[in-house]
Scaffold this active site. Sequence first.
Site, PDB file in Angstrom:
ATOM      1  N   THR A 196     -12.961  93.165 -30.880  1.00  0.00           N
ATOM      2  CA  THR A 196     -12.439  94.225 -30.014  1.00  0.00           C
ATOM      3  C   THR A 196     -13.483  94.731 -29.034  1.00  0.00           C
ATOM      4  OG1 THR A 196     -10.878  94.892 -31.702  1.00  0.00           O
ATOM      5  CG2 THR A 196     -11.413  96.545 -30.079  1.00  0.00           C
ATOM      6  N   THR A 213     -14.785  93.903 -35.936  1.00  0.00           N
ATOM      7  CA  THR A 213     -15.106  94.764 -37.084  1.00  0.00           C
ATOM      8  C   THR A 213     -14.554  94.219 -38.401  1.00  0.00           C
ATOM      9  OG1 THR A 213     -13.146  96.100 -36.645  1.00  0.00           O
ATOM     10  CG2 THR A 213     -15.239  96.871 -35.712  1.00  0.00           C
ATOM     11  N   ASP A 214     -13.480  93.410 -38.343  1.00  0.00           N
ATOM     12  CA  ASP A 214     -12.809  93.021 -39.593  1.00  0.00           C
ATOM     13  C   ASP A 214     -13.735  92.344 -40.596  1.00  0.00           C
ATOM     14  OD1 ASP A 214     -10.541  94.036 -38.490  1.00  0.00           O
ATOM     15  OD2 ASP A 214      -9.420  92.161 -38.413  1.00  0.00           O
ATOM     16  N   LYS A 254     -15.994  97.794 -44.282  1.00  0.00           N
ATOM     17  CA  LYS A 254     -14.970  98.419 -43.441  1.00  0.00           C
ATOM     18  C   LYS A 254     -13.953  99.050 -44.383  1.00  0.00           C
ATOM     19  CE  LYS A 254     -11.737  97.645 -39.647  1.00  0.00           C
ATOM     20  NZ  LYS A 254     -11.157  96.742 -38.668  1.00  0.00           N
TER      21      LYS A 254
HETATM   22  N1  ASP Z   1      -9.515  91.722 -35.547  1.00  0.00           N
HETATM   23  C1  ASP Z   1     -10.636  92.204 -34.783  1.00  0.00           C
HETATM   24  C2  ASP Z   1     -11.863  91.448 -35.204  1.00  0.00           C
HETATM   25  O1  ASP Z   1     -12.367  91.674 -36.261  1.00  0.00           O
HETATM   26  C3  ASP Z   1     -10.790  93.661 -34.955  1.00  0.00           C
HETATM   27  C4  ASP Z   1     -12.023  94.248 -34.296  1.00  0.00           C
HETATM   28  O2  ASP Z   1     -12.763  93.644 -33.600  1.00  0.00           O
HETATM   29  O3  ASP Z   1     -12.250  95.431 -34.510  1.00  0.00           O
HETATM   30  O4  ASP Z   1     -12.333  90.622 -34.471  1.00  0.00           O
END
Ligand code: ASP
Length: 448
Positions: free
Chosen positions: A106, A182-183, A261
């Site tokens: 993201t 973040t995932d 997370k």
């Molecule tokens: N699905 C995304 C990822 O982990 C979510 C994010 O970036 O926050 O790449």
Amino acid sequence: MSERLPGYRGLALKMLLEAGADIGDLIRVVKDNVVLEGVLIPRSEYSDDKHIVIKSRSGYNIGVEVTPATKVERVRTELKPLFVPPPPPEQRTGLPKVTILSTGGTIASRVDYRTGAVRPVISASDLYSIVPELSDIAVIDAEILFSIFSEDLTPKNWSAMARAVADHISRGIDGVVVTHGTDTMGYSAAALSFALQKLPVPVVFVGAQRSEDRPSSDAPMNLIGAVYAASSAPFAEVTVAMHETPSDEAIIIHRGTKVRKCHTSRRDAFKTVNSKPLARIVNNKIFILTNNYQPRDLERKIILKPEFDERAALIKFYPGMNPKIIDWYVSEGYRGIVLEGTGLGHVRRECFPAIKGAIDADVIVAMTSQCIWGRVNMNVYSNGRDLLSIGVIPLDDMLAETALVKMMWCLAQSKSIDEAKNLLITNIANEFSDRTVEHFEPPKFSMG
Ligand code: ASP
């Protein structure tokens, strides 16, 4: 679906094609004697086939339901929507040198009008242009490693990240920032904590919960905090920098092996588990929260151990779990299994023969807890004791995800199963916390 008119199907597509309209054209739609004009915008590929969506002059998007009586005309071509980042700010001299490696997620995304979802499309150098404050903190070098969401990363990507970070560090920089989805950022941070030993400078992972083109984005502040930590923090460890609270009060720096997370959408989703965060950054001032860290030392020579053996699995136990799940992993040639057991480290007795079968087949079986906070203690109940006597290795307060990453790493580093087992229980990157610093701070998620 038409390439030229993404998201449009059925009657809506037919009318647009007949009118010769393209995305970005000014079009006129006449329906029930109402005339609407606006710029044709793409639709999500998952939306219905009955609507044409235009952006009116006032900026609102209007969806018009088309019927055979609706008239669609192309008025003229307007400027096509295109993301062009501003030019990068001028580099200042005499500042610390930081490399930003982008991997996607993201933090490097914008809304994709094809699917209505966010897509990783921004490079590290675009981020630098979008957040010009970075040029007051450090001289930035930027490189794109991958442009993918973190759920699509594999251990091969961890190895590539580790190699790239080591390569940049060997050029004599003051710190590295890795922008990441973040995932699975916790997994990658743990992986690099094992793969990069004796770091001379900090390696700071950073992500964002909202993409940079949204007003509520946490991306700029997270990135500024991460670059600040990479350039000036006194520790030389693999860390994660994210919002500490939902508001823009502070960036908190977590240790790579102890971070998780814990919320799907909040800006303060990341929490340090069973330990204390390393530092807090407020207005470009760093407040160190523990004395226990590896200090920055430019003379220290980095040791790179980037291999991971993917034949390791994380199995979450649940009531009634079929033991054949364990047999399946053994038959598929897996060499390590991390169980995420209940409470102090248990699974149902029905699973014991399968676990014994795995251990007899030289598969390392280790135990973590799905409680997340606290440590496993398999001496309290008979089920735990029996699992110990079968040969299950308790992993104390290590996070299950960190344990999986470490299992893959230990298997790749060792020539024998005993060597891998010894490595698994050796504290390499503070993945085990000392009992004397027992720390219980469950996430505080205030409403809002
Ligand atoms: N699905 C995304 C990822 O982990 C979510 C994010 O970036 O926050 O790449």
